[in-house]
Design a protein around this motif. Sequence first.
Motif, PDB file in Angstrom:
ATOM      1  N   GLN A 141       0.191   3.532 -10.078  1.00 51.06           N
ATOM      2  CA  GLN A 141       1.178   4.489  -9.208  1.00 51.06           C
ATOM      3  C   GLN A 141       1.850   2.880  -8.005  1.00 51.06           C
ATOM      4  N   ASP A 142       1.401   2.134  -8.036  1.00 53.10           N
ATOM      5  CA  ASP A 142       2.529   1.260  -7.998  1.00 53.10           C
ATOM      6  C   ASP A 142       3.619   0.881  -8.683  1.00 53.10           C
ATOM      7  N   LEU A 143       3.782   0.994 -10.098  1.00 51.38           N
ATOM      8  CA  LEU A 143       5.040   0.861 -10.780  1.00 51.38           C
ATOM      9  C   LEU A 143       5.347   2.298  -9.879  1.00 51.38           C
ATOM     10  N   GLU A 144       4.718   3.221 -10.038  1.00 53.48           N
ATOM     11  CA  GLU A 144       5.473   4.600  -9.648  1.00 53.48           C
ATOM     12  C   GLU A 144       6.215   4.117  -8.188  1.00 53.48           C
ATOM     13  N   PHE A 145       5.349   3.810  -7.865  1.00 56.98           N
ATOM     14  CA  PHE A 145       6.297   3.969  -6.455  1.00 56.98           C
ATOM     15  C   PHE A 145       6.997   2.641  -6.404  1.00 56.98           C
ATOM     16  N   HIS A 146       7.187   1.347  -7.574  1.00 52.97           N
ATOM     17  CA  HIS A 146       8.070   0.947  -6.889  1.00 52.97           C
ATOM     18  C   HIS A 146       9.979   1.712  -7.711  1.00 52.97           C
ATOM     19  N   LEU A 147       9.445   3.013  -8.993  1.00 57.20           N
ATOM     20  CA  LEU A 147      10.038   3.618  -9.648  1.00 57.20           C
ATOM     21  C   LEU A 147      10.621   4.050  -8.187  1.00 57.20           C
ATOM     22  N   PHE A 148      10.018   4.767  -7.446  1.00 60.00           N
ATOM     23  CA  PHE A 148      10.815   6.108  -6.331  1.00 60.00           C
ATOM     24  C   PHE A 148      11.958   5.121  -5.743  1.00 60.00           C
ATOM     25  N   LEU A 149      11.449   3.993  -5.176  1.00 59.54           N
ATOM     26  CA  LEU A 149      12.442   2.861  -4.614  1.00 59.54           C
ATOM     27  C   LEU A 149      13.891   2.999  -5.347  1.00 59.54           C
ATOM     28  N   PHE A 150      13.377   2.840  -6.887  1.00 59.56           N
ATOM     29  CA  PHE A 150      14.673   2.331  -7.869  1.00 59.56           C
ATOM     30  C   PHE A 150      15.531   3.492  -7.419  1.00 59.56           C
ATOM     31  N   ASP A 151      14.624   5.042  -7.328  1.00 57.50           N
ATOM     32  CA  ASP A 151      15.044   6.143  -7.516  1.00 57.50           C
ATOM     33  C   ASP A 151      16.910   6.279  -6.878  1.00 57.50           C
ATOM     34  N   LEU A 152      16.021   5.647  -5.537  1.00 57.18           N
ATOM     35  CA  LEU A 152      16.658   6.308  -4.162  1.00 57.18           C
ATOM     36  C   LEU A 152      17.873   5.273  -4.078  1.00 57.18           C
ATOM     37  N   ILE A 153      18.466   3.804  -4.954  1.00 53.61           N
ATOM     38  CA  ILE A 153      19.268   2.604  -4.848  1.00 53.61           C
ATOM     39  C   ILE A 153      20.722   3.877  -5.790  1.00 53.61           C
ATOM     40  N   ASN A 154      21.907   4.006  -5.433  1.00 54.52           N
ATOM     41  CA  ASN A 154      22.803   4.481  -5.889  1.00 54.52           C
ATOM     42  C   ASN A 154      23.714   4.295  -6.800  1.00 54.52           C
ATOM     43  N   ASN A 155      23.842   2.097  -6.953  1.00 56.41           N
ATOM     44  CA  ASN A 155      24.491   2.351  -8.222  1.00 56.41           C
ATOM     45  C   ASN A 155      23.410   1.919  -9.312  1.00 56.41           C
ATOM     46  N   ALA A 156      23.925   2.780 -10.655  1.00 53.98           N
ATOM     47  CA  ALA A 156      22.764   3.274 -11.791  1.00 53.98           C
ATOM     48  C   ALA A 156      23.344   1.888 -12.080  1.00 53.98           C
ATOM     49  N   TYR A 157      24.198   0.943 -12.191  1.00 58.30           N
ATOM     50  CA  TYR A 157      23.830  -0.284 -13.230  1.00 58.30           C
ATOM     51  C   TYR A 157      22.771  -1.507 -12.374  1.00 58.30           C
ATOM     52  N   ILE A 158      22.854  -1.011 -11.024  1.00 54.65           N
ATOM     53  CA  ILE A 158      21.797  -2.189 -10.326  1.00 54.65           C
ATOM     54  C   ILE A 158      20.869  -1.512 -10.232  1.00 54.65           C
ATOM     55  N   LYS A 159      20.333  -0.166 -10.300  1.00 51.82           N
ATOM     56  CA  LYS A 159      18.967   0.434 -11.051  1.00 51.82           C
ATOM     57  C   LYS A 159      18.296  -0.486 -11.647  1.00 51.82           C
ATOM     58  N   ARG A 160      19.156   0.105 -13.146  1.00 49.92           N
ATOM     59  CA  ARG A 160      18.586  -0.754 -14.559  1.00 49.92           C
ATOM     60  C   ARG A 160      18.477  -2.069 -14.473  1.00 49.92           C
ATOM     61  N   ILE A 161      18.906  -2.127 -13.329  1.00 45.43           N
ATOM     62  CA  ILE A 161      18.874  -4.723 -13.448  1.00 45.43           C
ATOM     63  C   ILE A 161      17.651  -4.238 -12.630  1.00 45.43           C
ATOM     64  N   CYS A 162      17.069  -3.478 -11.930  1.00 47.93           N
ATOM     65  CA  CYS A 162      15.700  -3.779 -11.253  1.00 47.93           C
ATOM     66  C   CYS A 162      14.595  -2.836 -12.027  1.00 47.93           C
TER      67      CYS A 162
ATOM     68  N   LEU B 139       7.230   9.326   0.922  1.00 52.06           N
ATOM     69  CA  LEU B 139       6.811   8.107   1.525  1.00 52.06           C
ATOM     70  C   LEU B 139       5.095   8.307   1.996  1.00 52.06           C
ATOM     71  N   THR B 140       5.064   9.307   2.750  1.00 49.71           N
ATOM     72  CA  THR B 140       4.250   9.291   3.179  1.00 49.71           C
ATOM     73  C   THR B 140       2.679   9.524   2.522  1.00 49.71           C
ATOM     74  N   GLU B 141       3.368  10.543   1.413  1.00 49.33           N
ATOM     75  CA  GLU B 141       2.543  10.529   0.142  1.00 49.33           C
ATOM     76  C   GLU B 141       1.635   9.060  -0.077  1.00 49.33           C
ATOM     77  N   TYR B 142       3.032   7.988  -0.318  1.00 48.92           N
ATOM     78  CA  TYR B 142       2.203   6.754  -0.731  1.00 48.92           C
ATOM     79  C   TYR B 142       1.569   6.479   0.145  1.00 48.92           C
ATOM     80  N   LYS B 143       1.767   6.589   1.668  1.00 49.54           N
ATOM     81  CA  LYS B 143       1.111   6.381   1.972  1.00 49.54           C
ATOM     82  C   LYS B 143      -0.423   6.039   2.254  1.00 49.54           C
ATOM     83  N   ASN B 144      -0.715   7.509   2.592  1.00 47.25           N
ATOM     84  CA  ASN B 144      -1.840   7.879   1.923  1.00 47.25           C
ATOM     85  C   ASN B 144      -2.949   7.284   1.206  1.00 47.25           C
TER      86      ASN B 144
END
Length: 221
Positions: A135-156, A109-114
Amino acid sequence: MQDSLNNTLNIDAYNLILKKLLSGELSTGQNVSEDAIANELGTSRTPVREAILWLQKEGYLEIYPRKGTFVSKFSLKEILDIYNLRLLLEPQVISSSFRNPTQAVNEKLTEYKNYNLQYIEDENIVSNGDAFFSQDLEFHLFLFDLINNAYIKRICRDALYKCIISKLVFLDQLNIKRSRIATQHVVFIDAALNGKTDEIFEIYKTHIISERDSIMHINIQ
């Protein structure tokens, strides 16, 4: 992607076509050539055809007999419906993902902030707009990777991809300020680094609303 695309060549073809969609190399209404994709991959048309069939199932492509395969078109209502789905789902699942972040997550997160701070201080410090949106796309995908539910992650992911592909068509009609997006990212990251889950929810919600509202009056042919 489902198990029916477990063949490596099929997956390679799927990922290549999706990459072209997300970059705008293949845009709404454009023909998708099986031969061109196969030549680029150095393979036969069979895995490309399998990938196209799956992308059709997911709504990215449309196949017309004797005419060819084309990138799907979305009406303004369909696009806004996708944004509204994101608004209902993403703020809740993303904020819940930050209740116990690891040190590795905070460092990323600190890397993305900088990176985003450059655009707040001076939009022209990093001149490549494509790099910013990548990078914006990469940031959102990073956030989605933190989601534990694979089905919800795929929808996002699917909803985000469709928003990006649709938005690329009328990007020149939008007054997108990279500094505004970067500021929203930094505010979000600061809340995440400080464990303020309630603020994360509201900030992320505002982020989606501002993007959705920016396209409400766009003239989509």
